[in-house]
Design an enzyme around this catalytic site. Structure first.
Site, PDB file in Angstrom:
ATOM      1  N   ARG A 233       0.842  -1.205   0.000  1.00 10.06           N
ATOM      2  CA  ARG A 233       0.000   0.000   0.000  1.00 10.06           C
ATOM      3  C   ARG A 233       0.874   1.251   0.000  1.00 10.06           C
ATOM      4  NH1 ARG A 233      -3.399  -2.707   4.576  1.00 10.06           N
ATOM      5  NH2 ARG A 233      -4.975  -3.798   3.345  1.00 10.06           N
TER       6      ARG A 233
ATOM      7  N   PHE B 150     -11.666  -4.595  -5.920  1.00 11.29           N
ATOM      8  CA  PHE B 150     -11.673  -5.511  -4.757  1.00 11.29           C
ATOM      9  C   PHE B 150     -11.124  -4.740  -3.554  1.00 11.29           C
ATOM     10  CE2 PHE B 150     -10.793  -7.958  -8.625  1.00 11.29           C
ATOM     11  CZ  PHE B 150     -11.824  -8.869  -8.640  1.00 11.29           C
TER      12      PHE B 150
ATOM     13  N   ASP C 145     -16.074  -2.677  -4.795  1.00 14.64           N
ATOM     14  CA  ASP C 145     -16.189  -3.983  -4.130  1.00 14.64           C
ATOM     15  C   ASP C 145     -17.626  -4.447  -4.302  1.00 14.64           C
ATOM     16  OD1 ASP C 145     -14.238  -5.456  -1.796  1.00 14.64           O
ATOM     17  OD2 ASP C 145     -16.351  -6.080  -1.878  1.00 14.64           O
ATOM     18  N   SER C 146     -17.809  -5.761  -4.425  1.00 16.29           N
ATOM     19  CA  SER C 146     -19.165  -6.282  -4.626  1.00 16.29           C
ATOM     20  C   SER C 146     -19.943  -6.330  -3.314  1.00 16.29           C
ATOM     21  CB  SER C 146     -19.105  -7.671  -5.252  1.00 16.29           C
ATOM     22  OG  SER C 146     -18.330  -8.510  -4.442  1.00 16.29           O
TER      23      SER C 146
ATOM     24  N   ALA D  66     -16.429  -6.490  -9.972  1.00 11.25           N
ATOM     25  CA  ALA D  66     -15.210  -5.925 -10.550  1.00 11.25           C
ATOM     26  C   ALA D  66     -15.085  -6.209 -12.049  1.00 11.25           C
ATOM     27  CB  ALA D  66     -13.993  -6.475  -9.815  1.00 11.25           C
TER      28      ALA D  66
ATOM     29  N   ASP E  60      -6.657  -6.576  -6.537  1.00 13.97           N
ATOM     30  CA  ASP E  60      -6.313  -7.458  -5.411  1.00 13.97           C
ATOM     31  C   ASP E  60      -7.493  -8.378  -5.104  1.00 13.97           C
ATOM     32  OD1 ASP E  60      -5.049  -8.617  -3.237  1.00 13.97           O
ATOM     33  OD2 ASP E  60      -5.598  -7.004  -1.857  1.00 13.97           O
TER      34      ASP E  60
ATOM     35  N   CYS F  59      -3.458 -13.876  -4.096  1.00 11.19           N
ATOM     36  CA  CYS F  59      -3.207 -14.433  -2.758  1.00 11.19           C
ATOM     37  C   CYS F  59      -3.582 -15.912  -2.713  1.00 11.19           C
ATOM     38  CB  CYS F  59      -3.939 -13.632  -1.680  1.00 11.19           C
ATOM     39  SG  CYS F  59      -5.716 -13.608  -1.904  1.00 11.19           S
TER      40      CYS F  59
HETATM   41  N1  SAH Z   1      -7.504  -5.165  -1.353  1.00 12.18           N
HETATM   42  C1  SAH Z   1      -8.114  -5.416  -0.071  1.00 12.18           C
HETATM   43  C2  SAH Z   1      -8.386  -6.882   0.180  1.00 12.18           C
HETATM   44  C3  SAH Z   1      -9.271  -7.523  -0.855  1.00 12.18           C
HETATM   45  S1  SAH Z   1     -10.148  -8.889  -0.258  1.00 12.18           S
HETATM   46  C4  SAH Z   1      -7.227  -4.840   1.029  1.00 12.18           C
HETATM   47  O1  SAH Z   1      -6.154  -4.302   0.765  1.00 12.18           O
HETATM   48  O2  SAH Z   1      -7.628  -4.926   2.180  1.00 12.18           O
HETATM   49  C5  SAH Z   1     -11.158  -9.254  -1.594  1.00 12.18           C
HETATM   50  C6  SAH Z   1     -12.405  -8.386  -1.725  1.00 12.18           C
HETATM   51  O3  SAH Z   1     -12.979  -8.688  -2.985  1.00 12.18           O
HETATM   52  C7  SAH Z   1     -13.501  -8.622  -0.700  1.00 12.18           C
HETATM   53  O4  SAH Z   1     -13.802  -7.409  -0.054  1.00 12.18           O
HETATM   54  C8  SAH Z   1     -14.703  -9.111  -1.502  1.00 12.18           C
HETATM   55  O5  SAH Z   1     -15.937  -8.555  -1.045  1.00 12.18           O
HETATM   56  C9  SAH Z   1     -14.403  -8.565  -2.873  1.00 12.18           C
HETATM   57  N2  SAH Z   1     -14.957  -9.306  -4.025  1.00 12.18           N
HETATM   58  C10 SAH Z   1     -15.062 -10.641  -4.202  1.00 12.18           C
HETATM   59  N3  SAH Z   1     -15.540 -10.931  -5.415  1.00 12.18           N
HETATM   60  C11 SAH Z   1     -15.750  -9.739  -6.048  1.00 12.18           C
HETATM   61  C12 SAH Z   1     -16.184  -9.360  -7.351  1.00 12.18           C
HETATM   62  N4  SAH Z   1     -16.536 -10.275  -8.247  1.00 12.18           N
HETATM   63  N5  SAH Z   1     -16.237  -8.046  -7.646  1.00 12.18           N
HETATM   64  C13 SAH Z   1     -15.895  -7.111  -6.732  1.00 12.18           C
HETATM   65  N6  SAH Z   1     -15.452  -7.419  -5.498  1.00 12.18           N
HETATM   66  C14 SAH Z   1     -15.382  -8.701  -5.161  1.00 12.18           C
END
Ligand code: SAH
Length: 395
Positions: free
Chosen positions: A215, A231, A253-254, A282, A299, A339
């Site tokens: 970050r 995400f 975010d979804s 996303a 991410d 991840c």
């Molecule tokens: N980048 C974040 C961590 C991401 S965790 C950080 O730095 O803290 C992954 C995230 O993706 C979750 O919040 C989940 O709600 C979201 N997610 C999962 N599938 C998704 C999709 N199809 N579109 C958008 N968001 C999604």
């Protein structure tokens, strides 16, 4: 604790990985089991010629024993205390655990700290524990007793959040609960910035502390840029981009709940003016958006939870990266992560190669990123290196 451990004798040749300190015994490597161990029971592992190799917790499954010691000794409270003391000392050594600018850190990183099946994250004075194995789950009362002691009083509250990580034990559904203290101090600091760690309601232990250093790198690239954080969850990358004087930052975010958390964190750091959130998928957002982002962060959650899902995961990573690479502005920067433990560094690179080729653009690697030092990886257990990040320049 069991005073006479069960005994597992390996097939000839299978001692090799144990002698190399790999912490897992696969069920296929076992010649003979003595003492009828149940899930979580202490077990000693022997070579086919009956030489002691290591000790660990038994589990009925493909990983039959998770090893935590290569010395035969009493695995009493003193043993675990010494082990936990070492994890705390390492966090002090790497500049965490007594750092007012960063009050969230991982104290125990499973195999990387010699505690296979155990994660402990600290948020201010609260330790949040997730046990992934019955053996570690059984030890939680003992860890709860030791954590305040080994942390010199830093840890006061202990929250067991193993409900989602532990398989049902018999008929018993595990409940999340405080083993000590109660909920307090949810506002944490990371590199001087403020965030809410929602360990009771949030994902995993409440906050993705493994992206702390990545970050910071986003912050360095964000100046005067239009930034898209896909995400975004708690908006970690978005807050840093705003602090780096981005022109505009969009979080996607979804999960509506995640978007609320991100908005909250943006407000905590007084950078509301340049930020907007979108509750959206996303993939859809990427397809429909304008081609005017200078910096994109991808991410996603672990697309592959198991090896069997690797192919699908690779396809998912390729699809999303290809769209981002096609649509990013010329000269743009893409921070892309995986991840998934099952998608290794090499495969992730191959996927990005394919996505770049699909976009037809000139793509160069600027940085190769991974997890921070409070998520150490045992050199004998490369599977522990789960976080992969690549920063790409797109001409
Ligand atoms: N980048 C974040 C961590 C991401 S965790 C950080 O730095 O803290 C992954 C995230 O993706 C979750 O919040 C989940 O709600 C979201 N997610 C999962 N599938 C998704 C999709 N199809 N579109 C958008 N968001 C999604």
């Amino acid at each position: 604790m069991n005073s006479s451990p069960a005994k597992i004798i390996l097939k000839p040749g299978k001692e090799r990985s144990v002698l190399n300190f790999h912490p897992w015994i696969f069920s296929g490597a076992i010649k003979k089991t003595e003492g009828n161990p149940g899930d979580g029971d202490l077990t000693s592992v022997f070579s086919s010629d009956n030489k002691y190799l290591a000790s660990g917790h038994f589990n009925n499954g493909s990983i039959a024993v998770r090893l935590f010691s290569w010395e035969e000794k009493k695995f009493n409270i003193e043993f675990w205390k010494e082990k936990l003391q070492k994890t705390f000392a390492l966090r002090i050594q790497i500049g965490l655990a007594n750092n007012p600018a960063t009050t969230a850190f991982r104290l125990v990183n499973a195999e990387g700290d010699g505690f296979p099946g155990l994660i402990i994250d600290c948020y201010n004075n609260t330790a949040v524990i997730q046990a992934h194995s019955p053996g570690m789950y059984r030890l939680l009362p003992l860890f709860a007793e030791l954590l305040p002691v080994i942390s010199g009083g830093l840890i006061k509250n202990i929250f067991d959040k193993s409900r989602e990580t532990m398989p049902v034990q018999g008929n018993e559904q595990i409940q999340n609960r405080y083993l000590a203290g109660s909920k307090e101090g949810v506002e944490i600091k990371e590199n001087g910035l403020s965030f809410i760690a929602d360990w009771e309601g949030g994902q995993k232990t409440g906050f993705f502390i493994d992206q702390r250093e990545n970050r910071k790198l986003v912050q360095q690239y964000a100046r005067h840029k239009k930034v898209l954080n896909l995400f975004s969850y708690t908006g970690g990358f978005s807050v840093y981009a705003c602090m780096g004087e981005a022109q505009e930052v969009h979080s996607v975010d979804s999960s509506a709940k995640a978007v609320v958390l991100a908005e909250h964190n943006i407000a905590l750091n007084h950078v509301k003016g340049i930020h907007r959130s979108f509750t959206a998928d996303a993939f859809d957002f990427l397809k429909e958006m304008n081609n005017d982002y200078d910096l994109i962060i991808l991410d996603p959650p672990a697309f592959a939870k198991h090896l069997s899902a690797v192919e699908n995961a690779a396809r998912g990573y390729q699809r999303i990266n290809a769209i981002a690479l096609k649509k990013i502005k010329p000269g743009g920067i893409l921070f892309t992560f995986s991840c998934s433990q099952a998608v290794d560094k090499k495969l992730f690179r191959q996927v990005l190669f394919a996505a770049a080729a699909e976009s037809g653009r000139t793509v160069r690697i600027l940085h190769q990123l991974t997890q921070p030092p409070d998520h150490p990886v045992s050199i004998y257990h490369p599977e522990g290196e789960y976080l992969k990040g690549i920063v790409l320049h797109v001409a």
